[in-house]
Structure formats: C-alpha cells, structure tokens
Design an enzyme around this catalytic site. Structure first.
Site, mmCIF file in Angstrom:
data_model
loop_
_atom_site.group_PDB
_atom_site.id
_atom_site.type_symbol
_atom_site.label_atom_id
_atom_site.label_comp_id
_atom_site.label_asym_id
_atom_site.label_seq_id
_atom_site.Cartn_x
_atom_site.Cartn_y
_atom_site.Cartn_z
ATOM 1 N N GLY A 13 -0.250 -15.515 -37.486
ATOM 2 C CA GLY A 13 1.177 -15.790 -37.651
ATOM 3 C C GLY A 13 1.754 -16.467 -36.414
ATOM 4 C CB VAL A 18 7.353 -12.165 -33.944
ATOM 5 C CG1 VAL A 18 6.827 -11.068 -33.044
ATOM 6 C CG2 VAL A 18 8.686 -11.783 -34.506
ATOM 7 N N GLY A 19 5.242 -14.411 -33.658
ATOM 8 C CA GLY A 19 3.870 -14.798 -33.317
ATOM 9 C C GLY A 19 3.840 -15.812 -32.183
ATOM 10 N N GLY A 108 5.625 -4.166 -38.448
ATOM 11 C CA GLY A 108 6.434 -3.831 -39.618
ATOM 12 C C GLY A 108 7.864 -4.281 -39.412
ATOM 13 C CB SER A 109 10.539 -4.782 -40.903
ATOM 14 O OG SER A 109 11.926 -4.787 -41.166
ATOM 15 C CB SER A 110 14.370 -1.613 -38.509
ATOM 16 O OG SER A 110 15.076 -2.769 -38.871
ATOM 17 C CB CYS A 111 13.950 -3.134 -43.936
ATOM 18 S SG CYS A 111 12.383 -3.902 -44.291
ATOM 19 C CE1 TYR A 138 8.711 -8.592 -44.579
ATOM 20 C CE2 TYR A 138 10.357 -7.053 -43.737
ATOM 21 C CZ TYR A 138 9.371 -7.998 -43.516
ATOM 22 O OH TYR A 138 9.046 -8.348 -42.227
ATOM 23 C CE LYS A 142 5.976 -6.842 -42.626
ATOM 24 N NZ LYS A 142 4.860 -7.426 -41.848
ATOM 25 C CB THR A 166 15.463 -3.539 -34.384
ATOM 26 O OG1 THR A 166 16.680 -3.453 -35.095
ATOM 27 C CG2 THR A 166 15.635 -4.427 -33.158
ATOM 28 C CG ASN A 167 17.869 -6.779 -38.431
ATOM 29 O OD1 ASN A 167 17.200 -5.832 -38.836
ATOM 30 N ND2 ASN A 167 18.786 -7.358 -39.169
ATOM 31 C CG LEU A 168 12.548 -9.041 -34.294
ATOM 32 C CD1 LEU A 168 11.072 -9.376 -34.508
ATOM 33 C CD2 LEU A 168 12.748 -8.366 -32.945
ATOM 34 C CG HIS A 181 16.652 -12.465 -40.630
ATOM 35 N ND1 HIS A 181 15.413 -13.015 -40.456
ATOM 36 C CD2 HIS A 181 16.459 -11.340 -41.367
ATOM 37 C CE1 HIS A 181 14.513 -12.252 -41.058
ATOM 38 N NE2 HIS A 181 15.108 -11.234 -41.616
ATOM 39 C CE LYS A 189 26.841 -18.686 -43.105
ATOM 40 N NZ LYS A 189 27.420 -17.744 -44.037
#
Ligand code: GFB
Length: 314
Positions: A13, A18-19, A108-111, A138, A142, A166-168, A181, A189
């Site tokens: 990745g 992140v990768g 993984g992810s905080s979700c 998702y 994870k 967490t959200n990155l 995200h 925007k």
C-alpha cells in the site's frame, strides 16, 4: 524488540497516504524497503500475492494496503469495502505464513469500535456493541484483519500485530469530493470557494459530530515505533488524544485557507458516529506521542494540496 537493521521490509500500500508516509519514515532506518505496484501484484488475487512473497521473501510486512474512503464512499459501496479489504488482508497474511514471514503489522481503523461507545475508546471495547451503519462493511473487514493477525499468532506462532489509527490526514490524501474524508474535502471546498469568490461553503451533516485527527507523518512514526517495539495479541490504538467538532474543524480550515464566507449545512448528508475519540494510553505508556498539532498539520497539508494542484495544471 524487532531489530530493523539489515531487514527487508515490504510496505504493502505504498502509494496510499499512510503507506507512502511509512516508506518515507523507514528511509531513516537501516533496512531495505520493498514496494510493488498494482501492475506487479494485485493484492486481491491470492495467486499473485503468493508468487510475489515467494519471490521477494521480506523479513517483515507493513500491511497498509486497503480500500479506504470517507463517509459517503463507505455508505455507497459496502460490497467493495468488504470484499477488497477482506481479500487483501487474507491473501497477505496467509501467503506471509506460507513463506514463514514472522513479522507483520496490520493497520485497522477507529471505526472498528461500537457506534455509541464510552469515550475515550479503549482497546478492550472491541465487539462490545453495534457498529456505525455508514461504515459497517469496512469495520467488519478491519475487525476480521485484527482477528486474523491474532489467529496466525496463536496457531502458528508468528509475531503479527495490529495498530488502529484514528482519522488520518496529510500529504497524499484523496481530495475527490465524493470519496474523500472530511479534512481534504474541506480544504478543497474552501479553497475553491475562495477562488470563486463564493459567499458560503457547504458542510455535510449537522457539523456537531466530534472527530480525532492524526497527521499521516505522526501515524507513520507510531507504526514504525510499534513495528520495532511491540509484540502482543491485542491491537494498539494510535490517536492524537484530542478531538474537535466538524464545525470547529471547518473554522480552522477556513482560517488556514483564508476563506471568510459563511458555513452552511447540508442535512441530506449523514453525520455518522457522533464521537470517536480513542484512548491512546497504551501507546503513550510505551513511550510514543504525536508531534504535529492539528492546525499546523492542516497548514502543511494545504501547502501540499496547492503544490500538487499547480503541478497538475502545468
Ligand atoms: O471524514 P469522514 O468522511 O469520516 O466524515 P467518518 C467525518 C464527518 O465530517 C462526518 C462530516 O460527520 C461528515 O458528515 N463532513 C462534513 C464531511 N463535510 C464533509 C465533506 O465534505 N466530506 C466528508 N467526507 N465529510 C469514516 C469511515 O468515517 O472514517 C471510514 O466511513 C473510516 O470507515 C474513516 O473509518 C476513518 O469519520 O465519518
């Protein structure tokens, strides 16, 4: 301790936010970093992953490959999020086992945590309640990845570990408004609203959900720290330690970008989880802490966005 010096590390990745940050972070370690493009190995195809790992035989794997997206993409394409992520993690962990690769870090992810969990969310909250529907697919994928890492550890004795960021946000993020995200979406925007001389910028949902944000460079540093120092069955939360409402976040982004118009809500879009602030006490206790404050991180991410947009238009 896992000594990185002299080791070959595959970052799966490496084109993602992140990768790519992990690849940059590993450049300061005395290890060899290997990467493979999708044209070399499609991680959703088991035979291709087996052939690749059999050829390359890394000593360790950072499993940062995933299909990721913001709230709308998760909600719209649950089959893709479930299938791609399950295949990627299953193919890589099984082929790693077959090639006797003893060290792997799964992301993984905080979700993964229950929608209405007590805050801040500790690691042992996993599987204690219903998930947030907008990203259930998702999250299930994870959670399966965490359980796989534990299963290969228990059954085969491999030192596979999991980290839950967490959200990155950060350089290399996805700025496509339908799949991104919230931070890249707001940067784009407000930037475009400023250029167009618009009087307002539209924010999805009520603006009241709270989110914790960690810069991708901080996340990469934490992941390399865990790769070098952590061995254990339980996953480890990787958070910033503080959260903001989406409205507060929008004001920060407006300030950074220099947009002075009105903020309006689009209530046809979902809010998602009301709050997901993780407890990162476990990681702090091991001696790691983040170093990039939210506003400074957004400033540098906006700088990256401006640079990449100007490159694309040349
Ligand atoms: O970042 P985001 O898409 O992810 O949205 P989640 C966070 C919050 O920002 C939600 C609001 O309450 C959104 O409604 N928001 C406001 C916006 N304006 C916008 C906008 O223009 N774009 C986006 N995207 N959001 C994801 C999960 O959830 O978080 C994934 O779906 C993953 O599975 C990821 O876990 C980290 O935090 O809601």
């Amino acid at each position: 301790m896992f000594e990185l010096a002299g080791k070959r590390v595959w970052v799966a990745g490496h084109r993602g936010m992140v990768g790519s940050a992990v690849v940059r972070r590993l450049a300061s370690e005395a290890c060899e970093v290997v990467t493979a493009d999708r044209s070399t190995v499609d991680l959703r195809r088991q035979a291709q992953v087996e052939t690749y790992l059999n050829d390359v035989k890394p000593d360790a794997i950072v499993l940062a490959a995933a299909k990721v997206g913001g709230i709308l993409a998760n909600d719209t394409y649950p089959a893709d999020f479930l299938y791609d992520n399950l295949m990627i993690e299953a193919n890589i962990m099984q082929a790693a086992h077959e090639n006797n690769i003893g060290r792997l870090l799964f992301l993984g992810s905080s979700c993964i945590y229950p929608k209405l969990n007590a805050q801040p969310i500790t690691e042992d909250s996993l599987l204690t309640g219903p998930l947030e529907p907008t990203n259930e697919a998702y999250a299930i994928a994870k959670i399966a990845g965490i359980k796989m890492a534990q299963a290969y550890r228990r059954q085969h004795g491999h030192d596979y570990i999991s980290a839950m960021p967490t959200n990155l946000y950060g350089p290399g993020d996805n700025f496509d408004l339908n799949s991104s995200h919230v931070i890249p979406a707001l940067i784009r925007k407000t930037h475009e609203a400023k250029l167009n001389g618009d009087k307002e910028v539209v924010v999805w949902g009520t603006g009241s959900p709270r989110r914790e944000f960690l810069h991708a460079e901080d996340c990469a540093d934490a992941l390399v720290f865990l790769l070098k120092t952590y061995s254990g069955d339980q996953h480890v939360n990787v958070g910033y330690g503080d959260d903001v409402t989406i409205l507060e976040l929008t004001r920060i982004v407006c300030g950074v970008v220099g947009f002075t118009g009105k903020i309006v809500q689009d209530l046809s879009k979902p809010d998602g989880t009301p709050r997901k602030l993780m407890s990162s006490d476990k990681l702090r206790g091991m001696g790691w802490a983040p170093s990039i404050p939210l506003r400074a991180g957004i400033e540098s991410t906006y700088g990256w966005f401006l640079e990449s947009t100007s490159k694309r238009s040349q």
